[in-house]
Design a protein around this motif. Structure first.
Motif, PDB file in Angstrom:
ATOM      1  N   CYS A 179      -1.586  47.267  98.026  1.00  0.00           N
ATOM      2  CA  CYS A 179      -0.506  47.115  98.864  1.00  0.00           C
ATOM      3  C   CYS A 179      -0.917  47.932 100.309  1.00  0.00           C
ATOM      4  O   CYS A 179      -1.420  48.835 100.306  1.00  0.00           O
ATOM      5  CB  CYS A 179       0.812  47.495  98.352  1.00  0.00           C
ATOM      6  SG  CYS A 179       1.504  46.636  97.058  1.00  0.00           S
ATOM      7  N   SER A 180      -0.575  46.932 101.195  1.00  0.00           N
ATOM      8  CA  SER A 180      -0.802  47.699 102.456  1.00  0.00           C
ATOM      9  C   SER A 180       0.374  47.504 103.203  1.00  0.00           C
ATOM     10  O   SER A 180       1.276  46.815 103.114  1.00  0.00           O
ATOM     11  CB  SER A 180      -1.718  46.844 103.477  1.00  0.00           C
ATOM     12  OG  SER A 180      -1.458  45.326 103.542  1.00  0.00           O
ATOM     13  N   SER A 181       0.551  48.547 104.060  1.00  0.00           N
ATOM     14  CA  SER A 181       1.633  48.914 104.818  1.00  0.00           C
ATOM     15  C   SER A 181       1.867  47.964 106.358  1.00  0.00           C
ATOM     16  O   SER A 181       0.467  48.001 106.713  1.00  0.00           O
ATOM     17  CB  SER A 181       2.010  50.347 105.336  1.00  0.00           C
ATOM     18  OG  SER A 181       1.827  51.123 104.192  1.00  0.00           O
ATOM     19  N   LEU A 237       5.815  46.873 102.749  1.00  0.00           N
ATOM     20  CA  LEU A 237       4.571  46.522 102.011  1.00  0.00           C
ATOM     21  C   LEU A 237       4.135  45.232 101.757  1.00  0.00           C
ATOM     22  O   LEU A 237       5.049  44.487 101.414  1.00  0.00           O
ATOM     23  CB  LEU A 237       4.646  47.461 100.547  1.00  0.00           C
ATOM     24  CG  LEU A 237       4.829  48.768 100.748  1.00  0.00           C
ATOM     25  CD1 LEU A 237       4.810  49.353  99.228  1.00  0.00           C
ATOM     26  CD2 LEU A 237       3.391  49.647 101.245  1.00  0.00           C
ATOM     27  N   LYS A 256       2.060  53.522 110.385  1.00  0.00           N
ATOM     28  CA  LYS A 256       2.302  52.517 109.798  1.00  0.00           C
ATOM     29  C   LYS A 256       3.805  52.671 109.218  1.00  0.00           C
ATOM     30  O   LYS A 256       4.325  51.299 108.618  1.00  0.00           O
ATOM     31  CB  LYS A 256       1.451  51.900 108.842  1.00  0.00           C
ATOM     32  CG  LYS A 256       0.085  51.288 109.232  1.00  0.00           C
ATOM     33  CD  LYS A 256      -0.776  50.665 108.426  1.00  0.00           C
ATOM     34  CE  LYS A 256      -1.951  50.042 108.997  1.00  0.00           C
ATOM     35  NZ  LYS A 256      -2.930  49.434 107.922  1.00  0.00           N
TER      36      LYS A 256
END
Length: 325
Positions: free
Chosen positions: A98-100, A76, A129
């Motif tokens: 949060c982004s993967s 993340l 992801k």
């Protein structure tokens, strides 16, 4: 990469129980909807606006729910900075902003494939992801390389590998699947040029064909040293195909056939000499016939011709009579 500032140290991301978070979010959504209805009935604009804000925040928080299956990981990032890694299976809630990150992820499912000698297809892209921590197989296409003697050969290997540090796999290389494939090709070339295809006549030196275990160990050691920076562990590397290149295959086959014929002839001659010696000794011991040196030489010559000939011999019977003309 060593201790570079760009060498990220893996850390566990902050997460919470996903089930509890989901129930809380659903509760907020229900309360918000109810408050909007009551505000509309009572014509209270403040409660309506506040409820809409809470409702929007609740839907945003739904994006923080993550499900991880066994042998999967999530790397993340938060606003461009590394946030942490989750490597446990379960249902979690993390910061919804949060982004993967997965360098092999392809939303269009553009499958770039590598053909191997068994027509298997290995995709270097993923439709998720999540980072797989499962053991994977890399079976690249066969390639032409030169052995120690400079002979062109065709060689193919299979590598068993898995990701042990997802953070390195994500941040240190562009695409870890492409990376290990290219490094595997380079390793094959480096190791193949250190050994001949086959042993020499002396049979003392090691070869690609004869020293399979040593070659496999060297391939594994060098490949592991090349992919350490990507957080990859190589479990095993084995040669799956080994042959001479087509342009020299016929000549090498003739050479092998000639060596086999010579070896067979050598065995035949050694056996024939032993049989002749045994025959002469038995004749002398039994006193069946007394042979002088000239007759022994003739008998040895005849026996060797009979025993070493490729075709069946045609006996000539000597009747002891001289023909008169």
């Amino acid at each position: 990469m060593g201790n570079s500032q760009f060498d990220y140290k893996e850390k566990e991301a902050k997460y919470y129980n996903g089930i509890m978070a989901l129930l809380l979010i659903l509760l907020c959504i229900v309360i918000s909807i109810g408050t909007i209805v009551l505000g509309a009935i009572n014509e209270n604009a403040f409660f309506i606006v506040l409820s809409i804000v809470v409702l929007v925040i609740s839907f945003i928080c739904l994006g923080g729910l993550k499900i991880l299956n066994p042998k999967e990981a999530l790397v993340l990032v938060l606003f461009g900075k590394y946030y942490g890694t989750i490597k446990k299976e379960g249902f979690f809630w993390v910061n919804p902003f949060c982004s993967s990150v997965n360098p092999t992820y392809s939303p269009q499912m553009m499958q770039t494939k590598i053909k191997n000698q068994e027509d298997l297809e290995v995709s270097i892209h993923s439709n998720t992801k999540k980072i797989s921590l499962k053991t994977m197989t890399l079976n690249n296409e066969q390639q032409k390389v030169n052995d120690l003697l400079g002979n062109p050969i065709i060689i193919g290997v299979v590598a068993i590998w898995r990701i042990v540090e997802p953070t390195k796999a994500v941040f240190n290389v562009e695409n870890y699947k492409t990376f290990i494939s290219i490094q595997c090709d380079t390793t094959i070339r480096n190791i193949a040029r250190l050994y001949p295809y086959d042993v020499s006549e002396d049979g003392d030196e090691k070869s690609l064909r004869g020293s399979s275990q040593e070659i496999a160990d060297k391939l594994k050691t060098e490949l592991q040293s090349r992919v350490d920076e990507a957080g990859i562990e190589v479990t095993e590397v084995r040669i799956t195909h080994l042959s001479y290149a087509p342009e020299i295959a016929a000549a090498m086959l003739q050479r092998q056939q000639a060596e086999a014929i010579i070896a067979a002839r050598k065995k035949i001659v050694e056996g024939a000499v032993g049989m002749v010696e045994m025959a002469l000794n038995n004749l002398n011991d039994s006193n069946i016939v007394n042979l002088d040196d000239e007759k022994k030489a003739a008998m040895v010559s005849n026996l060797l011709v009979v025993l070493c000939a490729n075709k069946e011999t045609q006996p000539i019977v000597n009747s002891g009579l001289n023909n008169q003309y």
